[in-house]
Design a protein around this motif. Structure first.
Motif, PDB file in Angstrom:
ATOM      1  N   THR A  92      54.298  18.435 -74.763  1.00 43.85           N
ATOM      2  CA  THR A  92      53.435  17.863 -75.797  1.00 43.85           C
ATOM      3  C   THR A  92      54.281  17.339 -76.945  1.00 43.85           C
ATOM      4  O   THR A  92      55.042  18.096 -77.552  1.00 43.85           O
ATOM      5  N   ARG A  93      54.130  16.057 -77.232  1.00 41.96           N
ATOM      6  CA  ARG A  93      54.857  15.447 -78.351  1.00 41.96           C
ATOM      7  C   ARG A  93      54.257  15.952 -79.660  1.00 41.96           C
ATOM      8  O   ARG A  93      53.051  15.953 -79.855  1.00 41.96           O
ATOM      9  N   ARG A  94      55.105  16.391 -80.595  1.00 39.79           N
ATOM     10  CA  ARG A  94      54.653  16.932 -81.876  1.00 39.79           C
ATOM     11  C   ARG A  94      55.015  16.048 -83.063  1.00 39.79           C
ATOM     12  O   ARG A  94      54.267  15.963 -84.017  1.00 39.79           O
ATOM     13  N   ASP A 112      60.111  15.107 -81.369  1.00 44.77           N
ATOM     14  CA  ASP A 112      60.040  16.569 -81.249  1.00 44.77           C
ATOM     15  C   ASP A 112      58.889  16.886 -80.310  1.00 44.77           C
ATOM     16  O   ASP A 112      57.796  16.325 -80.457  1.00 44.77           O
ATOM     17  N   ASP A 114      56.961  20.049 -77.698  1.00 40.02           N
ATOM     18  CA  ASP A 114      56.822  21.414 -77.200  1.00 40.02           C
ATOM     19  C   ASP A 114      56.838  21.387 -75.679  1.00 40.02           C
ATOM     20  O   ASP A 114      56.106  20.614 -75.054  1.00 40.02           O
ATOM     21  N   VAL A 116      55.802  23.626 -72.806  1.00 36.36           N
ATOM     22  CA  VAL A 116      54.914  24.770 -72.629  1.00 36.36           C
ATOM     23  C   VAL A 116      55.178  25.398 -71.264  1.00 36.36           C
ATOM     24  O   VAL A 116      54.767  24.875 -70.229  1.00 36.36           O
ATOM     25  N   LYS A 120      56.374  31.202 -72.547  1.00 33.13           N
ATOM     26  CA  LYS A 120      56.803  30.853 -73.898  1.00 33.13           C
ATOM     27  C   LYS A 120      56.802  29.344 -74.078  1.00 33.13           C
ATOM     28  O   LYS A 120      57.048  28.595 -73.144  1.00 33.13           O
ATOM     29  N   THR A 121      56.545  28.920 -75.310  1.00 32.13           N
ATOM     30  CA  THR A 121      56.638  27.501 -75.661  1.00 32.13           C
ATOM     31  C   THR A 121      57.927  27.280 -76.445  1.00 32.13           C
ATOM     32  O   THR A 121      58.192  27.987 -77.413  1.00 32.13           O
ATOM     33  N   LEU A 122      58.698  26.302 -76.001  1.00 31.24           N
ATOM     34  CA  LEU A 122      59.961  25.968 -76.660  1.00 31.24           C
ATOM     35  C   LEU A 122      59.859  24.565 -77.254  1.00 31.24           C
ATOM     36  O   LEU A 122      59.274  23.679 -76.642  1.00 31.24           O
ATOM     37  N   ARG A 123      60.439  24.378 -78.438  1.00 27.90           N
ATOM     38  CA  ARG A 123      60.435  23.055 -79.064  1.00 27.90           C
ATOM     39  C   ARG A 123      61.821  22.429 -78.921  1.00 27.90           C
ATOM     40  O   ARG A 123      62.832  23.066 -79.171  1.00 27.90           O
ATOM     41  N   GLN A 142      67.494  22.157 -78.494  1.00 29.30           N
ATOM     42  CA  GLN A 142      66.374  23.070 -78.708  1.00 29.30           C
ATOM     43  C   GLN A 142      66.314  23.402 -80.193  1.00 29.30           C
ATOM     44  O   GLN A 142      67.335  23.677 -80.822  1.00 29.30           O
TER      45      GLN A 142
END
Length: 143
Positions: A92-94, A112, A114, A116, A120-123, A142
């Motif tokens: 998912t683009r943030r 940036d 996410d 998923v 865990k969700t990592l950015r 990351q």
């Protein structure tokens, strides 16, 4: 005399504003177009990773990125993340920024996103740039 001075001043300001606007409009249109293209490229990159099509995802990586990270290491990186956090369910683009500078124009985008995973969700932050006529990943980290 005062009235004539005001008319001349407003005319000069008006002409300057119109000239400025006319010079900016093509750049804004081009930036909008480039933003749409790079968003699409990133979306396809994320979809390729979710579907575990690493060869397709690697095609979005630029020349410098490929020199720094060969295909085998690229695949191992994402496989290790899945091993640690479970399957990648979505990207998912943030945040998103595109800019062009210079002459000839150098285009750069920072995204940036996410990642998923099941546990865990990592950015991550991705930097894209134009290589010829295509957008390519220049680097990522990351956050």
């Amino acid at each position: 005399m005062k009235r004539r001075y005001k008319i001349v001043l407003w005319t000069v300001v008006g002409v300057w504003a119109i000239a400025l606007l006319l010079s900016l409009v093509p750049m804004l249109v081009r930036a909008h177009h480039e933003a749409n293209v790079v968003r699409g490229e990133f979306s396809e990159y994320g979809t390729s990773l979710v579907n575990r099509h690493f060869d397709q995802a690697y095609q979005y990586c630029g020349t410098d990125f490929r020199r720094a990270m060969p295909y085998d290491r690229f695949v191992k990186l994402y496989q290790d993340l899945e091993q640690q956090y479970g399957n990648l369910n979505g990207v998912t683009r943030r945040a998103f920024d595109v800019e062009g500078r210079g002459n000839p124009m150098y285009w750069r985008a920072v995204i940036d996103a996410d990642f998923v995973y099941q546990k865990k969700t990592l950015r991550f932050e991705f930097v894209f740039h134009k290589e010829g006529d295509r957008w390519a990943i220049l680097g990522s980290k990351q956050l």
